[in-house]
Design a protein around this motif. Structure first.
Motif, short mmCIF file in Angstrom:
data_model
loop_
_atom_site.label_atom_id
_atom_site.label_comp_id
_atom_site.label_asym_id
_atom_site.label_seq_id
_atom_site.Cartn_x
_atom_site.Cartn_y
_atom_site.Cartn_z
N GLN A 132 8.51 14.73 9.80
CA GLN A 132 9.17 14.81 11.11
C GLN A 132 10.71 14.91 10.88
O GLN A 132 11.11 13.77 10.88
N GLU A 192 13.17 14.53 16.16
CA GLU A 192 12.42 14.44 17.11
C GLU A 192 11.87 15.89 17.63
O GLU A 192 10.79 15.85 18.14
N SER A 193 12.62 16.76 17.31
CA SER A 193 12.14 18.12 17.96
C SER A 193 11.81 18.95 16.74
O SER A 193 10.98 20.11 16.79
N TYR A 217 9.64 23.74 16.12
CA TYR A 217 10.55 23.47 16.79
C TYR A 217 10.15 23.19 18.35
O TYR A 217 9.82 24.12 19.09
N ASN A 218 10.26 21.82 18.83
CA ASN A 218 9.78 21.62 20.17
C ASN A 218 10.86 20.96 21.04
O ASN A 218 11.23 19.90 20.79
N LEU A 219 11.45 21.93 21.71
CA LEU A 219 12.66 21.38 22.66
C LEU A 219 12.01 20.98 24.03
O LEU A 219 11.76 21.65 25.05
N ARG A 220 11.69 19.68 24.22
CA ARG A 220 11.40 18.97 25.31
C ARG A 220 10.24 19.52 25.96
O ARG A 220 10.02 19.54 27.29
N ASN A 221 9.33 20.07 25.01
CA ASN A 221 7.91 20.45 25.45
C ASN A 221 8.07 21.51 26.34
O ASN A 221 7.27 21.96 27.22
N ILE A 234 8.94 26.15 22.71
CA ILE A 234 8.24 25.82 21.39
C ILE A 234 8.09 27.06 20.33
O ILE A 234 7.75 27.91 20.66
#
Length: 241
Positions: free
Chosen positions: A120, A123-124, A158-162, A165
């Motif tokens: 990881q 975080e994103s 890559y996950n930007l604030r759910n 994606i």
């Protein structure tokens, strides 16, 4: 009536708490092969194909696993297996254009060396990589038909604030061999395939997505005489109540 016993046991050795854990194990198994499972693996089989059970007579494995802080984990594994009555897909000679598959059976020994890493990065952003290297020793057949000598997958997400994606998958597969009538052998070359995906979640129940497959337009056969599609894409909308 035949009674078969297949033991299964594993021992974990905590060398360095959570950071380095050794493990060894033994396992056996009766592998049942339903028509649905075989069709899912190879959709080009004969419509009436029924596949016999195979038997993992002895499976010994061992390796190391652990984690590095809270961001990364890994597994390195060595596996030695002896399998009886395993099926292998071959082009069916009863089909005039060889466009259907039957199976042949053989006993074989397989050595597998594998590794997996999960990291990881932020975080994103997450990264996953795994690779498997195979060696087969066959009892009767010349090759482990349609089985690769290695496969690997590298995935990044890559996950930007759910909300947004995105992901990329790099898939590699080593050379394989196909058995044709009159014991003719054809080599299927190794490949690298790259796929991209993007999803936008407008709300919890409504999202739109786009998938770009085989963006390198690689030309290869997973099954003999069945080349994969080259570059293609899919897009859609998901709505759930």
């Amino acid at each position: 009536l035949t009674l078969r016993l297949y033991p299964e046991a594993e021992i974990n050795i905590n060398i360095a708490k959570k950071v380095l854990v050794g493990f060894i194990g033994v396992r056996g198994q009766v592998r049942q092969h339903s028509y649905a499972d075989i069709f899912y693996e190879n959709p080009f089989i004969r419509p009436n194909l029924l596949v016999n059970n195979s038997y993992l007579r002895m499976g010994n494995y061992g390796g190391l696993k652990g984690s590095m802080a809270s961001k990364a984990s890994y597994v390195a594994k060595f596996d030695f297996s002896r399998v009886k009555n395993q099926y292998f897909f071959v082009n069916d000679s009863t089909s005039p254009i060889l466009n259907q598959f039957g199976v042949v059976y053989d006993d074989y020994t397989q050595v597998t060396v594998s590794g997996e890493l999960n990291y990881q990065i932020t975080e994103s952003i997450g990264l996953n990589a795994n690779a498997n290297f195979y060696q087969y020793q066959m009892a009767k057949e010349a090759q482990a038909w349609h089985k690769p000598n290695f496969d690997l997958m590298i995935s990044a997400t890559y996950n930007l604030r759910n909300k947004i994606i995105a992901n990329i998958d790099i898939i590699g597969m080593g050379k394989r061999y196909a058995k044709l009538p009159k014991n003719e052998v054809k080599e299927l070359s190794g490949v690298v395939d790259i796929n991209l995906g993007l999803e936008y979640r407008y709300t919890k129940i409504l999202s739109a997505w786009l998938k770009l497959n085989n963006i390198a337009a690689s030309k290869y056969e997973v099954w003999k005489f069945y080349p994969t599609q080259r570059f293609n894409f899919m897009l859609g909308i998901t709505y759930s109540l």
